[in-house]
Design a protein around this motif. Structure first.
Motif, short mmCIF file in Angstrom:
data_model
loop_
_atom_site.label_atom_id
_atom_site.label_comp_id
_atom_site.label_asym_id
_atom_site.label_seq_id
_atom_site.Cartn_x
_atom_site.Cartn_y
_atom_site.Cartn_z
N LEU A 1 -4.05 10.58 8.78
CA LEU A 1 -4.16 10.15 7.15
C LEU A 1 -4.59 11.00 6.49
O LEU A 1 -5.53 11.25 6.39
CB LEU A 1 -5.17 8.52 7.65
CG LEU A 1 -4.83 7.74 6.40
CD1 LEU A 1 -4.80 6.17 6.57
CD2 LEU A 1 -6.40 7.96 5.42
N ASP B 1 8.29 -0.15 7.06
CA ASP B 1 6.83 0.90 6.01
C ASP B 1 8.11 2.20 5.59
O ASP B 1 9.12 2.39 6.26
CB ASP B 1 5.68 1.49 7.22
CG ASP B 1 5.07 0.81 7.10
OD1 ASP B 1 4.66 0.54 8.37
OD2 ASP B 1 4.78 0.59 6.27
N GLY C 1 0.40 5.58 0.55
CA GLY C 1 -0.51 6.43 1.30
C GLY C 1 -0.24 7.63 1.22
O GLY C 1 1.40 8.84 1.47
N CYS D 1 4.41 11.25 2.55
CA CYS D 1 3.40 9.89 1.56
C CYS D 1 4.85 9.11 2.20
O CYS D 1 5.70 8.92 3.18
CB CYS D 1 4.35 10.37 -0.03
SG CYS D 1 5.79 9.37 0.36
N TYR E 1 -0.15 11.55 4.20
CA TYR E 1 -0.24 11.54 5.37
C TYR E 1 -0.47 13.11 5.41
O TYR E 1 0.68 14.41 4.19
CB TYR E 1 0.10 11.24 6.66
CG TYR E 1 -0.32 9.80 6.42
CD1 TYR E 1 0.25 8.45 5.29
CD2 TYR E 1 -0.75 9.61 7.68
CE1 TYR E 1 0.18 7.40 5.34
CE2 TYR E 1 -0.95 7.36 7.44
CZ TYR E 1 -0.63 6.85 6.62
OH TYR E 1 -0.90 5.77 6.62
N THR F 1 -4.20 0.64 -2.11
CA THR F 1 -3.44 -0.84 -2.25
C THR F 1 -2.80 -0.89 -3.53
O THR F 1 -3.36 -0.55 -4.57
CB THR F 1 -4.59 -1.63 -1.25
OG1 THR F 1 -5.17 -1.89 -2.94
CG2 THR F 1 -5.04 -1.67 -0.54
N TYR G 1 0.84 -1.07 -0.37
CA TYR G 1 -0.11 -0.19 0.11
C TYR G 1 0.58 0.97 0.09
O TYR G 1 1.69 1.57 0.51
CB TYR G 1 -1.03 -0.32 1.54
CG TYR G 1 -0.55 0.10 2.25
CD1 TYR G 1 0.21 -0.68 3.82
CD2 TYR G 1 -0.35 1.74 3.11
CE1 TYR G 1 0.37 0.55 4.28
CE2 TYR G 1 0.30 2.27 4.13
CZ TYR G 1 0.53 1.90 4.75
OH TYR G 1 1.12 1.41 6.28
N THR H 1 -5.06 6.77 0.92
CA THR H 1 -4.61 5.31 0.94
C THR H 1 -5.03 4.57 -0.34
O THR H 1 -5.78 5.15 -0.54
CB THR H 1 -3.98 5.01 1.41
OG1 THR H 1 -5.74 3.67 1.97
CG2 THR H 1 -3.42 4.45 3.31
#
Length: 121
Positions: A47, A109, A35, A95, A37, A52, A33, A50
């Protein structure tokens, strides 16, 4: 070494648009994923959106209908198209990507350095 490099932030008037990009560089196996923020002054990071690997998206309520997240896996890049911007969207946007460096290795992450978005009223 994996790096996430964001671009596209800046100053815009309320009602305007910006497009953020975040490119993943380095040797990797797969990106799960991705995303976006954001963190406004004096507030916690929250957040925004996001997406996937299969393209399923999720948005924070205040940006639904205004922001669109997308990804280009050929370029290892995630985008955030922001329309109808409001002063309350002002923040540093980060990101994040869940990345597998090698096959069968658990994902980790990674964060970008952040890009400032300022919306004037």
């Amino acid at each position: 070494q994996v790096q996430l490099v964001e671009s596209g932030g800046g100053l815009v008037q309320a009602g305007g648009s910006l497009r953020l990009s975040c490119a993943v560089s380095g040797t990797i196996f797969s990106i799960n994923y991705m995303g976006w923020y954001r963190q406004a002054p004096g507030k916690q990071r929250e957040l925004v959106a996001t997406i996937t690997k299969g393209g399923t998206t999720n948005y924070e309520d205040s940006v639904k209908g205004r922001f669109t997240i997308s990804r280009d896996d050929a370029k290892n890049t995630v985008y955030l198209q922001m329309n109808s911007l409001k002063p309350e969207d002002t923040a540093v946007y980060y990101c994040k990507a869940s990345i597998e460096l090698q096959i069968l290795q658990p994902p980790a992450d990674y964060w970008g350095q952040g890009t400032q978005v300022t919306v004037s009223s």
